[in-house]
Design a protein around this motif. Sequence first.
Motif, short mmCIF file in Angstrom:
data_model
loop_
_atom_site.label_atom_id
_atom_site.label_comp_id
_atom_site.label_asym_id
_atom_site.label_seq_id
_atom_site.Cartn_x
_atom_site.Cartn_y
_atom_site.Cartn_z
N THR A 648 0.81 -1.21 0.00
CA THR A 648 0.00 0.00 0.00
C THR A 648 0.85 1.27 0.00
OG1 THR A 648 -0.17 -0.10 2.42
CG2 THR A 648 -1.93 -1.14 1.14
N ASP A 649 2.15 1.14 0.27
CA ASP A 649 3.03 2.30 0.26
C ASP A 649 3.65 2.54 -1.11
OD1 ASP A 649 2.59 2.71 2.98
OD2 ASP A 649 4.26 1.40 3.55
N LYS A 650 3.44 1.60 -2.03
CA LYS A 650 4.02 1.73 -3.38
C LYS A 650 2.89 1.59 -4.39
CE LYS A 650 8.36 1.81 -1.92
NZ LYS A 650 9.25 0.66 -2.12
N THR A 651 2.72 2.57 -5.24
CA THR A 651 1.65 2.53 -6.22
C THR A 651 2.21 2.59 -7.63
OG1 THR A 651 1.37 4.93 -6.22
CG2 THR A 651 0.07 3.65 -4.62
N ASN A 652 1.39 2.16 -8.57
CA ASN A 652 1.78 2.31 -9.97
C ASN A 652 1.46 3.72 -10.43
OD1 ASN A 652 -0.98 2.36 -10.42
ND2 ASN A 652 -1.05 0.38 -11.49
N LYS A 653 1.60 3.96 -11.72
CA LYS A 653 1.40 5.30 -12.28
C LYS A 653 -0.02 5.81 -12.05
CE LYS A 653 1.98 7.72 -16.72
NZ LYS A 653 2.36 7.51 -18.16
N TRP A 654 -0.94 4.88 -11.83
CA TRP A 654 -2.35 5.26 -11.73
C TRP A 654 -2.83 5.34 -10.28
CZ3 TRP A 654 -2.04 6.70 -16.32
CH2 TRP A 654 -1.36 5.93 -17.28
N GLY A 655 -1.87 5.28 -9.36
CA GLY A 655 -2.20 5.46 -7.96
C GLY A 655 -2.77 4.23 -7.28
N ILE A 656 -2.66 3.07 -7.91
CA ILE A 656 -3.18 1.82 -7.34
C ILE A 656 -2.03 1.06 -6.70
CG2 ILE A 656 -4.39 -0.34 -7.86
CD1 ILE A 656 -5.66 1.06 -10.23
N PRO A 657 -2.22 0.48 -5.50
CA PRO A 657 -1.13 -0.27 -4.85
C PRO A 657 -0.61 -1.39 -5.75
CG PRO A 657 -2.89 0.14 -3.28
CD PRO A 657 -3.40 0.59 -4.63
N ARG A 658 0.69 -1.45 -5.83
CA ARG A 658 1.31 -2.51 -6.63
C ARG A 658 1.07 -3.87 -5.96
NH1 ARG A 658 7.42 -1.17 -7.71
NH2 ARG A 658 7.09 -2.50 -9.55
N GLY A 659 0.81 -4.89 -6.77
CA GLY A 659 0.50 -6.18 -6.18
C GLY A 659 0.81 -7.35 -7.09
N TYR A 660 0.82 -8.53 -6.47
CA TYR A 660 0.90 -9.80 -7.20
C TYR A 660 -0.29 -10.64 -6.75
CZ TYR A 660 4.86 -10.41 -10.31
OH TYR A 660 5.69 -10.38 -11.41
N ALA A 661 -1.10 -11.07 -7.73
CA ALA A 661 -2.29 -11.84 -7.43
C ALA A 661 -1.98 -13.33 -7.41
CB ALA A 661 -3.38 -11.56 -8.46
N ILE A 662 -2.74 -14.07 -6.60
CA ILE A 662 -2.62 -15.53 -6.51
C ILE A 662 -3.81 -16.11 -7.26
CG2 ILE A 662 -2.55 -17.51 -4.95
CD1 ILE A 662 -1.68 -15.17 -2.83
N HIS A 663 -3.53 -16.63 -8.44
CA HIS A 663 -4.59 -17.16 -9.30
C HIS A 663 -4.62 -18.68 -9.20
CE1 HIS A 663 -6.48 -13.93 -11.46
NE2 HIS A 663 -5.32 -13.39 -11.78
#
Length: 850
Positions: A648-663
């Motif tokens: 939640t402290d790191k966002t992409n260019k669009w202001g969304i938290p960077r993440g890795y999803a578990i599919h």
Amino acid sequence: MARRYEQLKAASLDEPKHELTRAPNRITSLRLGLSFILILVLASLTAIQVRRSTSGSGIVFGDTKTHVGAPSYDEDIKICVSNIPPPARPPAPINPWASLTIDETVEIQKWLLSPQLNLNLTRGDTARPSDNSIYMLQTYYPPKADVLKYFSSLDPHDAPARFARVTIHHGGLVDPVIRDYLVGPLPVTPVTEMTPLTEIYHTETLPYNARGYDALDWNLPEINTKIAAPLMDAYKASHFHRLFYLVFLILPQELLGGLPNDTIVAGGAGPFGFDGSFRRFCGTNPSKWDQLKIVYNHQVFDTAESFMDAFRNGTLKRVPPVTKQEEDLSWSTRERIGALRDLDNLPGPRSVSFAGLRFRIDNDLQYVSWMGWGLYLGFDRDMGLNLWDIRFRGERIIYELKPQEALAQYTGNDPYKSSTALLDSYFGMGQSVRDLLPGYDCPDEAIYLPATTFSATGMMTRKRAICIFEQDSGRPISRHLGFERSEFGAVKGYQLVIRSIATVGNYDYLLVARSVIIYLHGGPSLKFEYVFHVDGTIEVRVSASGYLLSGFWDDEQGAYGNKIWNTTLGSLHDHVINFKVDLDVGGTQNSLLKTSLSQEVINHPWFDDDWGEEVIQQRITREYIDNEDEALLRFPTNFQGGYTIVNTDKTNKWGIPRGYAIHPGYSPVYNTVVGSKRLLKNANWARYNLAVSRRKDMEPSSSSMWNFNLPGAPPVDFHKFFDGENITQQDLVTWINVGMHHLPASEDVPNTRANTATSSFFLTPFNYFDYDVSIESANAILLQPPKKPGDPFSYNDYNVRPAHCVPQPPATFEYFPEQVYDLDGKPAPPSTVEEMRKASELYLRIKFEL
């Protein structure tokens, strides 16, 4: 081919022409005819030669049209470059997770055997249960903080110290116990010390009745005396009865069958105890071991004597005698049968990297890089191959990706299947790895890496324990058909695969107390695959094959499996394999995001005709799970939502938290049975699809090899990891399960098929990047619409065009046994087939010599 054709053409045109005028008419006519035929042949060869013509067109067989832009090849086709991978450039000059070498292992053993340590050790190759002996010796993984500090500074003074984990069976004590120790720093010097390793299990000792498998335990003469000998009268009587039956056709039927010089082959089930207070084969004095019960054809006998009494007095309810058809074992072999299929006599296609391999390897450090990916490999006795410090485009994505445990729980109407709940780390998944089959387990151009493990009796090196190769998935990772500028194109779906296969136990045909021949396996061959994609996705896949752990079929077994041969039951069972995934998304401080999809009913004002204002549609609900106790998770019904590790402290260019999803991938299952005493507390992780906890060095694994025999009091109780701690912006670990509910069918004969017995999960970027980074790949094509109707599309292939060369011939297939070393590190004599079987099949095939 081009050179040979030019030589053939030159030889034909240089033939002397004046001889035609001097020859007799008959000869002249003959030569004219031959010349005409030769001209036709040359014309045909010229038409079908496969190289660029002067007009720039390439001929396609079976098509009268030429294709503009066909690839241009040299006049002389060259031999392809050797498939030796270029050297990698690891981020650090050491592998902190590297396995112990043979030299290190020998050095540590000598140090432990030294008199000043006063451990009173007996060498493992001669030790009995009542001795002190070294059972396990392997690398102890350093604390994460120490590794990250070193990787950040690369200062040699910050390099984490190297330690070994040593397990000693203290069978010589009045109250025998098992203890784990930490030995280091390594190499051995005057400052090396040995300290109890209690942080992992939070206890100084482990019950001796939970000890690991030891061939000497299972092959002591006392076992034969206690188990096999009391049944010899039945065996011998049945032999003589069989002779009378065959020769004189009188009443007695065979019971166990066989010949006077045969062996009885037994197999073990498990677990062998509940909380350590009792164990089948308990204590250190084999003379006190005894049979508990005998079960034959659903009849239970408390003693061998009562069984023999029933055998002799005719009250024993016997199964039907073995028929000639049942004695034929060919149905369960892997020999090819059936008619040859059309064109199956030809070898299938194989993959060739015509321009050379595109991945890099550092063989010494076991570091691999490919298309922006980089990672270190490790290997251990319990679960085999593991991956560390996985980076993509220069950023660490995963610190640790490691299998933890493999569960197989069976069911049935007999004491063997109903009591079998295996945890395969007990047997050693890594120790069960053998060399891969080149060209079959892995493609011809795969690169292999070795692995060495320690056992109580010696060390074993497999030259082909791990294979690495790049493959074309045969489909683009992205593509679109469009007609605006620069929207039509595709990116090739190349993948890097890292693979290892473990066969836990081996398979044999058993002569059992039901007077039928069945076949057995103690666990499948499990294929562990890590597949890396060009978009930053990792797929973790496990496939199973091998012989079933089967049983005797009768009419009472229908609820527990399928009949797969005349008297053979394919037993229903679950496989669940647990992985530890230490994701570091934009750093070590991460949170768990739950996304849910639900249905809503809402009014929209823009329609008031026959549609009406009411709309039923989906909506998204996002929430963060803040407490560990709420992070024991199952995938939502219909997979309506999912889970993502975010920063939640790191966002992409669009202001969304960077993440890795578990599919979820193939077959995202968890264990069916809950509450069985045989898995009461030792495999709590198998109850979920995934779980997320705070990362701690004191909680390195969801299981341990000792858990198998301690389901009531396991040293690692997974539920204790979840003690109400906050998991918001913390260093988190995700524990993910794959597996399958395996209801065997006749198609599991002779072996289970890996195409359907497969399960997987994906770790994929989810707002981690600003766009799909696979678009960076130059192995792509971009098409532009024609300016004039009827003209072809123009395209840009980024100057990456198919290479063309004569491939290196595949290596001749050969397969050698693994290299075994004794406890002194010296190569042991080549093993006999029987010795290899014992090392592979463990207690699943125990021979009792008669």
